[in-house]
Design a protein around this motif. Structure first.
Motif, mmCIF file in Angstrom:
data_model
loop_
_atom_site.group_PDB
_atom_site.id
_atom_site.type_symbol
_atom_site.label_atom_id
_atom_site.label_comp_id
_atom_site.label_asym_id
_atom_site.label_seq_id
_atom_site.Cartn_x
_atom_site.Cartn_y
_atom_site.Cartn_z
ATOM 1 N N PHE A 57 -55.296 10.568 24.623
ATOM 2 C CA PHE A 57 -56.257 11.246 23.756
ATOM 3 C C PHE A 57 -57.639 10.664 24.037
ATOM 4 O O PHE A 57 -57.822 9.446 23.999
ATOM 5 N N THR A 58 -58.614 11.533 24.284
ATOM 6 C CA THR A 58 -59.950 11.080 24.644
ATOM 7 C C THR A 58 -60.980 11.720 23.726
ATOM 8 O O THR A 58 -60.898 12.912 23.420
ATOM 9 N N SER A 59 -61.940 10.925 23.310
ATOM 10 C CA SER A 59 -63.014 11.419 22.449
ATOM 11 C C SER A 59 -63.708 12.623 23.066
ATOM 12 O O SER A 59 -63.919 12.681 24.284
ATOM 13 N N ASP A 66 -67.400 10.731 15.527
ATOM 14 C CA ASP A 66 -66.136 10.032 15.308
ATOM 15 C C ASP A 66 -65.097 11.015 14.789
ATOM 16 O O ASP A 66 -65.374 11.820 13.896
ATOM 17 N N GLN A 67 -63.901 10.933 15.346
ATOM 18 C CA GLN A 67 -62.820 11.829 14.947
ATOM 19 C C GLN A 67 -61.634 11.002 14.455
ATOM 20 O O GLN A 67 -61.390 9.897 14.939
ATOM 21 N N TYR A 68 -60.884 11.578 13.517
ATOM 22 C CA TYR A 68 -59.881 10.810 12.799
ATOM 23 C C TYR A 68 -58.512 11.484 12.831
ATOM 24 O O TYR A 68 -58.381 12.690 13.045
ATOM 25 N N THR A 135 -53.603 8.170 15.664
ATOM 26 C CA THR A 135 -54.676 7.221 15.947
ATOM 27 C C THR A 135 -55.993 7.843 15.520
ATOM 28 O O THR A 135 -56.027 8.967 15.003
ATOM 29 N N ASP A 136 -57.101 7.127 15.719
ATOM 30 C CA ASP A 136 -58.451 7.647 15.504
ATOM 31 C C ASP A 136 -59.202 7.627 16.825
ATOM 32 O O ASP A 136 -58.856 6.875 17.740
ATOM 33 N N LEU A 137 -60.249 8.441 16.927
ATOM 34 C CA LEU A 137 -61.039 8.521 18.152
ATOM 35 C C LEU A 137 -62.526 8.394 17.838
ATOM 36 O O LEU A 137 -63.234 9.397 17.710
ATOM 37 N N PRO A 138 -63.037 7.169 17.713
ATOM 38 C CA PRO A 138 -64.491 7.014 17.644
ATOM 39 C C PRO A 138 -65.132 7.554 18.920
ATOM 40 O O PRO A 138 -64.459 7.704 19.952
ATOM 41 N N VAL A 139 -66.405 7.832 18.878
ATOM 42 C CA VAL A 139 -67.107 8.364 20.045
ATOM 43 C C VAL A 139 -66.881 7.443 21.244
ATOM 44 O O VAL A 139 -67.049 6.225 21.156
#
Length: 709
Positions: A57-59, A66-68, A135-139
């Motif tokens: 998974f990539t920002s 930021d994505q959650y 998971t989460d994906l910060p920038v």
């Protein structure tokens, strides 16, 4: 529970501790761009084995922010059982064929089909796995997870093309909301991204071959007498049935000499002019040792033949058209799925769905090395037959181009030797094959950089050193530069372009004690600002120390270092020529001179240079980092060496039949890096489901119960 890297990730996560399934009307329009998403299967799935899928998974970048609460769906065939997933992933919800979902998604794009009344439906012969809150994906972030599946070996036998997988991934731009998509528990919140989509087909094979060779950093010193290496072909084969006409083939490039299982020499006129040995005083190839670990299951090759690759071979194995290769073949005949005597790991048939199959495994090993000259098709008056085996360990056809490091005029131009191995056979009347490639660079000068955080590590003790070590603020670390020469040359450090330098990333600084040996004598090295490749005017030690103090650099890294005890610090195996600091990126650079100067002047020499650095408490310039050095931070230093290489005297006047010289002088260069990495801190992330009204209460939040992973 989720494990997270501290730093840039943590702020985003703290905001997202309370995650709700959400209520309300569905929003058909994506709230943010799709995350990058790939589903990558393992190399060459062998029938009966479990299948490993790597999900990445990539920002989506700054545009998404930021994505959650990353979530994903996998559409897989029926007849495949979910086995498990990596830490941080809970068991999925599994929906069977015919299940329908109310959604605004493009059904076909995510592997589903159109159902009734605008719904999406799991197609016949498929099942749908839904994973939530992975998971989460910060920038700028990338996260990976692994899913293990068990395909039924009877449904998906060797040669099947029916193992299709369609994956979709989603994020939420609200840390308190899960993404809403088919099969998710979210009821729709208008915070869901567009789907990231990945599709893959997994071929099922009877074989898997892996090729390995132990040269560090993929660099093999030249020399077929003193620097031979062992290649290992590891073949895994299905236990679901027997294979016939099994054959292993290896294609060695012209610059790599096949030496078989050692102890043989079929040379009669090396290089077309030298008689029985490669150069005066060289040993016969009968001195070649057996492969490390033994010869493996197959023993000597069935045939050894020098060929020129045509277009068909190039297309099949990735060879270069028109290039010369040594084709080595082992004919293994029938390979039993169960109980083959050549297996070192016995095969076990799959017991679906309770237990995976285990592939039978055997290995083939051989010796090889880098000669003075490349192989050609010309053996002289008589070309040995392929089946005689006499083209192995035979220097008669080494009449081609030089393999020398830097021969093109570029000191870094070590020649890459890429060889390809393949295993083939028939299973249930169908031909099946697997291949693998391996490359080494043929070098005359090899630099290996390593790091140690042990007090006063022993340069000669390999266990004291590694390419990666733990970063600890305020502590001393040692770097070792191990430099070696090949069988064919010695090396010295002369004028330009020769140099030995280390570029130290922001986060560490050089720490040298008083009395450090200075190149050319004196008590102070050349001190400059601006970087070693673009230095400013030399400055005094007092000005240097004042500049570093202004940048917040510890006095442990002043000239000389104030660190106590001074016995922690050292420079050994070299003298110090210069120190430079670049305020634009916080990097320090050092330049060294080998000591003694003739440390590498002869062939087959090895020399260690050791020096110390301070692990800083903070960065001295932004350089993509900010503030204090912190958990999870990586500091990678890059060293480079360029030396003058002189061929050993015995090579004077030796020329291959095609006109390549073995003697003379060249420049050869190499580089290497080592990394210090701070240990990770962590936090736990758990979910508190909301009630039917979408609410939580202070009592609920404070309670230790009700939270789920």
């Amino acid at each position: 529970m989720r494990a997270w890297i501290a730093g840039g990730v943590s702020a985003a996560l703290i905001a997202g501790v309370l995650v709700a399934a959400g209520v309300g009307a569905q929003n058909a329009e994506a709230a943010s761009p799709a995350p990058g998403f790939t589903v990558a299967p393992q190399k060459d799935l062998v029938a009966g084995e479990d299948l490993s899928l790597e999900l990445t998974f990539t920002s989506a970048g700054a545009a998404a922010g930021d994505q959650y609460n990353v979530s994903a769906g996998l559409v897989i065939p029926a007849g495949v059982t979910y086995v498990g997933a990596s830490a941080g992933m809970t068991a999925p919800k599994i929906y069977a064929a015919g299940k329908e979902f109310t959604t605004a998604q493009d059904c076909a794009a995510i592997g589903l089909e159109a159902g009734s009344a605008g719904k999406c439906r799991v197609p016949a012969g498929k099942q749908y796995l839904v994973f939530e809150n992975i998971t989460d994906l910060p920038v700028g972030a990338k996260q990976q997870a692994t899913v293990t599946l068990r395909p039924n070996a009877q449904t998906f036998p060797v040669g099947t093309t029916a193992l299709d997988i369609v994956g979709s991934a989603y994020t939420s731009n609200d840390p308190s909301r899960l993404p809403q998509f088919p099969g998710s528990t979210a009821k729709g919140s208008g915070t869901t991204s567009a789907p990231g989509i990945s599709k893959t087909n997994v071929p099922v094979k009877a074989f898997r071959v892996a090729k390995s060779e132990p040269s560090p950093e993929g660099e093999l010193l030249r020399g077929i007498h003193d620097h031979t290496t062992t290649y290992t072909l590891r073949i895994s084969h299905t236990a679901e049935g027997d294979l016939s006409n099994t054959q292993v083939t290896d294609f060695l490039p012209a610059g790599l000499e096949f030496l078989g299982t050692g102890g043989i020499d079929h040379t009669t006129n090396a290089n077309g002019a030298q008689g029985a040995v490669e150069y005066p005083g060289a040993a016969r190839l009968t001195a070649t040792p057996a492969p490390a670990g033994g010869t493996g299951a197959a023993g000597a090759a069935s045939s050894v033949e020098t060929i020129k690759a045509d277009q068909a071979l190039a297309d099949q194995y990735g060879l270069e058209v028109g290039k010369v290769y040594t084709k080595v073949t082992w004919n293994l005949g029938t390979l039993l799925g169960l109980g083959d005597p050549r297996d070192t790991t016995a095969g076990v048939k799959q017991n679906y769905a309770s237990a995976p199959g285990t592939s039978g495994v055997f290995e083939i090993r051989y010796r090889a090395g880098i000669p003075l000259f490349e192989n050609t098709l010309d053996f002289g008056a008589t070309t040995p037959s392929a089946t005689s085996g006499d083209q192995a360990a035979n220097l008669d056809n080494n009449r081609g181009a030089s393999t020398r490091h830097g021969i093109s005029g570029d000191p870094y131009s070590a020649q890459t030797q890429r060889n390809v191995a393949a295993v083939s056979g028939s299973y249930a009347g169908k031909k099946t094959e697997s291949s693998a490639a391996h490359s080494v660079d043929a070098v005359d000068v090899r630099l290996l950089k390593s790091v140690s955080t042990k007090p006063n590590p022993d340069p000669a003790n390999a266990s004291d050193w590694s390419r990666n070590a733990s970063f600890t603020q305020g502590q001393i670390a040692s770097y070792r530069l191990n430099i070696a020469t090949s069988e064919y040359v010695g090396a010295t450090q002369g004028g330009a372009p020769d140099r030995l330098v280390d570029d130290m990333a922001d986060g560490v600084c050089p720490a040298f004690p008083a009395g450090t040996a200075i190149t050319g004598g004196g008590s102070t090295p050349k001190l400059t600002q601006g970087g070693i490749d673009n230095p400013g005017a030399p400055m005094s030690a007092s000005d240097w120390n004042a500049m570093l103090a202004d940048r917040g650099v510890s006095s442990d890294c002043s000239w000389p270092s104030t660190h106590t005890p001074a016995s922690d610090l050292k420079l050994a195996g070299a003298t110090l020529t210069s120190l430079s600091y670049n305020p634009s990126n916080g990097h320090f650079s050092i330049e060294l001179a080998l000591a003694p100067a003739d440390a590498l002047a002869a062939p087959n020499r090895e020399h260690n240079v050791v020096y110390t650095v301070m692990q800083s408490a903070s960065y001295t310039e932004d350089d993509g980092q900010s503030g204090a050095t912190s958990s999870g931070d990586r500091v990678t230093n890059n060293a480079k060496v360029t030396l003058t290489t002189d061929a050993r005297p015995e090579l004077d006047g030796i020329v291959s039949k095609e006109g390549a010289k073995a003697d003379g002088r060249e420049h050869a260069a190499d580089d290497s890096s080592a990394t210090l990495e701070a240990a990770l801190s962590g936090m736990q992330k758990r979910v508190l489901p909301r009630d039917a009204a979408g609410q939580t209460t202070a009592a609920n939040v404070a309670s230790a119960t009700g939270w789920v992973d």
